[in-house]
Design an enzyme around this catalytic site. Structure first.
Site, mmCIF file in Angstrom:
data_model
loop_
_atom_site.group_PDB
_atom_site.id
_atom_site.type_symbol
_atom_site.label_atom_id
_atom_site.label_comp_id
_atom_site.label_asym_id
_atom_site.label_seq_id
_atom_site.Cartn_x
_atom_site.Cartn_y
_atom_site.Cartn_z
ATOM 1 N N ASN A 6 33.801 -13.978 -3.894
ATOM 2 C CA ASN A 6 34.982 -14.686 -3.391
ATOM 3 C C ASN A 6 35.436 -15.821 -4.306
ATOM 4 O O ASN A 6 36.366 -16.542 -3.974
ATOM 5 C CB ASN A 6 34.734 -15.207 -1.974
ATOM 6 C CG ASN A 6 33.573 -16.181 -1.901
ATOM 7 O OD1 ASN A 6 32.737 -16.224 -2.794
ATOM 8 N ND2 ASN A 6 33.505 -16.954 -0.836
ATOM 9 N N CYS A 7 34.816 -15.983 -5.469
ATOM 10 C CA CYS A 7 35.207 -17.023 -6.427
ATOM 11 C C CYS A 7 36.460 -16.570 -7.184
ATOM 12 O O CYS A 7 36.494 -15.470 -7.747
ATOM 13 C CB CYS A 7 34.055 -17.274 -7.404
ATOM 14 S SG CYS A 7 34.482 -18.331 -8.793
ATOM 15 N N ASP A 8 37.492 -17.409 -7.204
ATOM 16 C CA ASP A 8 38.748 -17.044 -7.875
ATOM 17 C C ASP A 8 38.553 -16.772 -9.361
ATOM 18 O O ASP A 8 39.179 -15.864 -9.919
ATOM 19 C CB ASP A 8 39.794 -18.147 -7.686
ATOM 20 C CG ASP A 8 40.319 -18.208 -6.260
ATOM 21 O OD1 ASP A 8 40.181 -17.201 -5.530
ATOM 22 O OD2 ASP A 8 40.854 -19.261 -5.881
ATOM 23 N N LYS A 66 36.987 -13.397 -9.738
ATOM 24 C CA LYS A 66 38.003 -12.373 -9.483
ATOM 25 C C LYS A 66 38.885 -12.176 -10.706
ATOM 26 O O LYS A 66 39.217 -11.044 -11.081
ATOM 27 C CB LYS A 66 38.872 -12.768 -8.284
ATOM 28 C CG LYS A 66 38.180 -12.662 -6.953
ATOM 29 C CD LYS A 66 39.108 -13.147 -5.840
ATOM 30 C CE LYS A 66 38.393 -13.209 -4.508
ATOM 31 N NZ LYS A 66 39.241 -13.799 -3.462
#
Length: 119
Positions: free
Chosen positions: A11-13, A16
């Site tokens: 879930n880390c931008d 991603k």
């Protein structure tokens, strides 16, 4: 170039963004999810030996900031490894392996070099 391994949490931008970079170029990689697989102390020791602990330990994140003050003081390599092993979300993200030296953080130029992409 060996197998590309991208270390991070899903879930880390920034993770991603790195995953998108490899996927848009159809470059195979293996994702190592710290939340599911954790991280081996040996791997942390390897990274700290190569780079020192400062670039690898993320002190700006909420997990580190939420630690008791006594744990945030007098950090050295051994203490940083202990903290990151116990709380992998404190490891700078992503870390990409597959070449001569791991790449810490998102760096599209370094990814191009790793993958032999000419501009």
């Amino acid at each position: 170039m060996g197998e590309i391994v991208l270390y991070g949490i899903p879930n880390c931008d920034t993770v991603k963004k790195a995953r998108d970079w490899f996927e848009k170029r159809s470059i195979a990689y293996r994702f190592h999810d710290y939340k599911k697989a954790g991280i081996e102390k040996d791997k942390l020791e390897e990274w700290v030996l190569e780079f020192g602990w400062e670039p690898i330990l993320n002190k700006r994140g909420t997990t580190f900031r939420g630690l008791p003050d006594v744990l945030k003081q007098d950090i050295d390599g051994d203490k940083a490894i202990m903290l990151m092993a116990a709380h992998p979300e404190m490891i700078k993200r992503p870390i990409v392996e597959g070449g001569d030296s791991p790449i810490i953080g998102y760096d599209s130029t370094a990814y191009e070099v790793l993958c032999g992409i000419d501009n």
